[in-house]
Design a protein around this motif. Sequence first.
Motif, PDB file in Angstrom:
ATOM      1  N   SER A   1       0.830  -1.213   0.000  1.00 13.26           N
ATOM      2  CA  SER A   1       0.000   0.000   0.000  1.00 13.26           C
ATOM      3  C   SER A   1       0.860   1.258   0.000  1.00 13.26           C
ATOM      4  O   SER A   1       0.871   2.027   0.968  1.00 13.26           O
ATOM      5  CB  SER A   1      -0.945  -0.019   1.199  1.00 13.26           C
ATOM      6  OG  SER A   1      -0.253  -0.341   2.395  1.00 13.26           O
TER       7      SER A   1
ATOM      8  N   SER B   1       1.353   4.764  -0.902  1.00  7.06           N
ATOM      9  CA  SER B   1       0.414   5.835  -1.252  1.00  7.06           C
ATOM     10  C   SER B   1       0.968   6.838  -2.246  1.00  7.06           C
ATOM     11  O   SER B   1       0.207   7.533  -2.928  1.00  7.06           O
ATOM     12  CB  SER B   1      -0.029   6.570   0.015  1.00  7.06           C
ATOM     13  OG  SER B   1       1.081   7.115   0.696  1.00  7.06           O
TER      14      SER B   1
ATOM     15  N   HIS C   1      -0.055   1.825  -7.163  1.00  9.56           N
ATOM     16  CA  HIS C   1      -0.473   1.060  -5.987  1.00  9.56           C
ATOM     17  C   HIS C   1      -1.807   1.559  -5.406  1.00  9.56           C
ATOM     18  O   HIS C   1      -2.112   1.251  -4.243  1.00  9.56           O
ATOM     19  CB  HIS C   1       0.615   1.125  -4.914  1.00  9.56           C
ATOM     20  CG  HIS C   1       1.824   0.318  -5.247  1.00  9.56           C
ATOM     21  ND1 HIS C   1       1.866  -1.052  -5.138  1.00  9.56           N
ATOM     22  CD2 HIS C   1       3.038   0.707  -5.709  1.00  9.56           C
ATOM     23  CE1 HIS C   1       3.062  -1.484  -5.511  1.00  9.56           C
ATOM     24  NE2 HIS C   1       3.793  -0.442  -5.861  1.00  9.56           N
ATOM     25  N   ASN C   2      -2.567   2.304  -6.189  1.00  8.68           N
ATOM     26  CA  ASN C   2      -3.853   2.810  -5.684  1.00  8.68           C
ATOM     27  C   ASN C   2      -4.762   1.690  -5.201  1.00  8.68           C
ATOM     28  O   ASN C   2      -5.388   1.786  -4.134  1.00  8.68           O
ATOM     29  CB  ASN C   2      -4.561   3.618  -6.773  1.00  8.68           C
ATOM     30  CG  ASN C   2      -3.988   5.015  -6.938  1.00  8.68           C
ATOM     31  OD1 ASN C   2      -3.103   5.424  -6.179  1.00  8.68           O
ATOM     32  ND2 ASN C   2      -4.473   5.747  -7.928  1.00  8.68           N
TER      33      ASN C   2
ATOM     34  N   CYS D   1      -3.660   0.276  -1.937  1.00  9.47           N
ATOM     35  CA  CYS D   1      -4.064   1.112  -0.802  1.00  9.47           C
ATOM     36  C   CYS D   1      -5.520   0.837  -0.434  1.00  9.47           C
ATOM     37  O   CYS D   1      -5.867   0.751   0.748  1.00  9.47           O
ATOM     38  CB  CYS D   1      -3.853   2.597  -1.134  1.00  9.47           C
ATOM     39  SG  CYS D   1      -2.111   3.085  -1.175  1.00  9.47           S
TER      40      CYS D   1
ATOM     41  N   HIS E   1      -7.672   5.960  -1.481  1.00 11.96           N
ATOM     42  CA  HIS E   1      -6.908   6.197  -0.250  1.00 11.96           C
ATOM     43  C   HIS E   1      -7.843   6.704   0.852  1.00 11.96           C
ATOM     44  O   HIS E   1      -7.614   7.758   1.436  1.00 11.96           O
ATOM     45  CB  HIS E   1      -5.796   7.222  -0.484  1.00 11.96           C
ATOM     46  CG  HIS E   1      -4.818   6.847  -1.542  1.00 11.96           C
ATOM     47  ND1 HIS E   1      -5.129   6.882  -2.888  1.00 11.96           N
ATOM     48  CD2 HIS E   1      -3.532   6.425  -1.461  1.00 11.96           C
ATOM     49  CE1 HIS E   1      -4.065   6.504  -3.583  1.00 11.96           C
ATOM     50  NE2 HIS E   1      -3.091   6.221  -2.740  1.00 11.96           N
TER      51      HIS E   1
ATOM     52  N   ASP F   1      -0.958   3.216   4.916  1.00 16.25           N
ATOM     53  CA  ASP F   1      -0.077   3.384   3.764  1.00 16.25           C
ATOM     54  C   ASP F   1       1.380   3.334   4.198  1.00 16.25           C
ATOM     55  O   ASP F   1       1.708   3.525   5.375  1.00 16.25           O
ATOM     56  CB  ASP F   1      -0.379   4.676   3.017  1.00 16.25           C
ATOM     57  CG  ASP F   1      -0.098   5.929   3.839  1.00 16.25           C
ATOM     58  OD1 ASP F   1      -0.445   5.940   5.033  1.00 16.25           O
ATOM     59  OD2 ASP F   1       0.471   6.894   3.291  1.00 16.25           O
TER      60      ASP F   1
ATOM     61  N   GLY G   1      -4.964   6.697   4.740  1.00 17.79           N
ATOM     62  CA  GLY G   1      -4.154   6.049   3.718  1.00 17.79           C
ATOM     63  C   GLY G   1      -3.261   6.983   2.938  1.00 17.79           C
ATOM     64  O   GLY G   1      -2.768   6.618   1.861  1.00 17.79           O
ATOM     65  N   GLU G   2      -3.009   8.194   3.475  1.00 15.18           N
ATOM     66  CA  GLU G   2      -2.133   9.139   2.776  1.00 15.18           C
ATOM     67  C   GLU G   2      -1.158   9.830   3.726  1.00 15.18           C
ATOM     68  O   GLU G   2      -0.652  10.896   3.413  1.00 15.18           O
ATOM     69  CB  GLU G   2      -2.962  10.217   2.062  1.00 15.18           C
ATOM     70  CG  GLU G   2      -3.231   9.944   0.613  1.00 15.18           C
ATOM     71  CD  GLU G   2      -3.743  11.178  -0.116  1.00 15.18           C
ATOM     72  OE1 GLU G   2      -3.694  11.162  -1.359  1.00 15.18           O
ATOM     73  OE2 GLU G   2      -4.184  12.148   0.523  1.00 15.18           O
TER      74      GLU G   2
END
Length: 344
Positions: free
Chosen positions: A18, A20, A25-26, A29, A56, A79, A138-139
């Motif tokens: 994952s 980010s 890799h979107n 994630c 994300h 992430d 996720g970011e």
Amino acid sequence: MDQERLLRELSEFLRIPSVSTLPAHNQDCRAAAEWVAAELRRLGCRDVEFLGSDTHPVVSGKGPDVPGAPTLIIYGHYDVQPPDPLAEWTNPPFEPTIRDGKIYGRGAADDKGQVFCLLKAIAASPRPPINFRFLIEGEEEYGSKVLFDLLKREPQRVRADAVLVADMSYVAPAWPAVYTTLRGLCYAEITVRTSKTDLHSGEYGGAAPNAHEELGRLLTRLKGEDGKINIPGFYAPVKRPSKAELAAWKKLPFTEKDFLQKRVQGKALVGLKKYSVLERLWALPTFEIHGILGGFTGEGAKTVIPAEATAKVSMRLVPNQKLATVERQLAAAVQRLAPKYVTA
């Protein structure tokens, strides 16, 4: 709890690449977000949601209500950073491996391992005496824009008595720590252009400006060899730690020699030498260069004079420094320090 099962489940989480910062890799994630959501549902959480982004999202959830009890927000991120350079890994970064009683894999210590431990600790408590709220994003490794935008729209999501962030390390083996503050981040790309197109060094070398050279000189003007950041106004809001804080830091099991040999694993420490290493790490802002792009970097040879070069940089910020102000200061400094014949 069953250690074998826990390691199996943690390894499953760590195998998800994952990353980010890389669009490729979107979907990974998103898969990591789904993993977190499934764990929250196993805890009996209600209102488990994916917020702010399809790829994300911030994973939000509410634990069982405990009337009259305080509310604790659990924050973390699923992430991870890109694993490059891959040749430096003993085992593949997304194939977790146990060696000498430690688990190695991207995200094991930042921050999947910590998120996993918190979720399993709560699962091991049959009746938690507090209200849990979860915000797992996720970011984090890419600026947390999705989370910031969400909280601007819906600030009520962080109404709580306290927030627990498990995303840091022990001060020393068997010496856990409670971190009360962390430095912030300003991330930027600095691009310089010296000509309309790349040029042949055989015809133009010695007279035509080279974007890599100009970028290198610009970067050393922004931050000197002594570690001082030469951006007007940059240090103005910075306050030194209190005498009590400095005295407390001196009591920690920290030596510069061990830090250099065991953590940095280099030959020397750098930075503003009039401050202690812990002050440089915890209380002072930074300027770091993360990568430089431009010209020819493939295998083989190409004698090009690059017309454009870009540096990826970041500044760690301390209390009283404001992101918008620092962004303006950096942009102004770049314009002031770049030669007139360079577009920056």
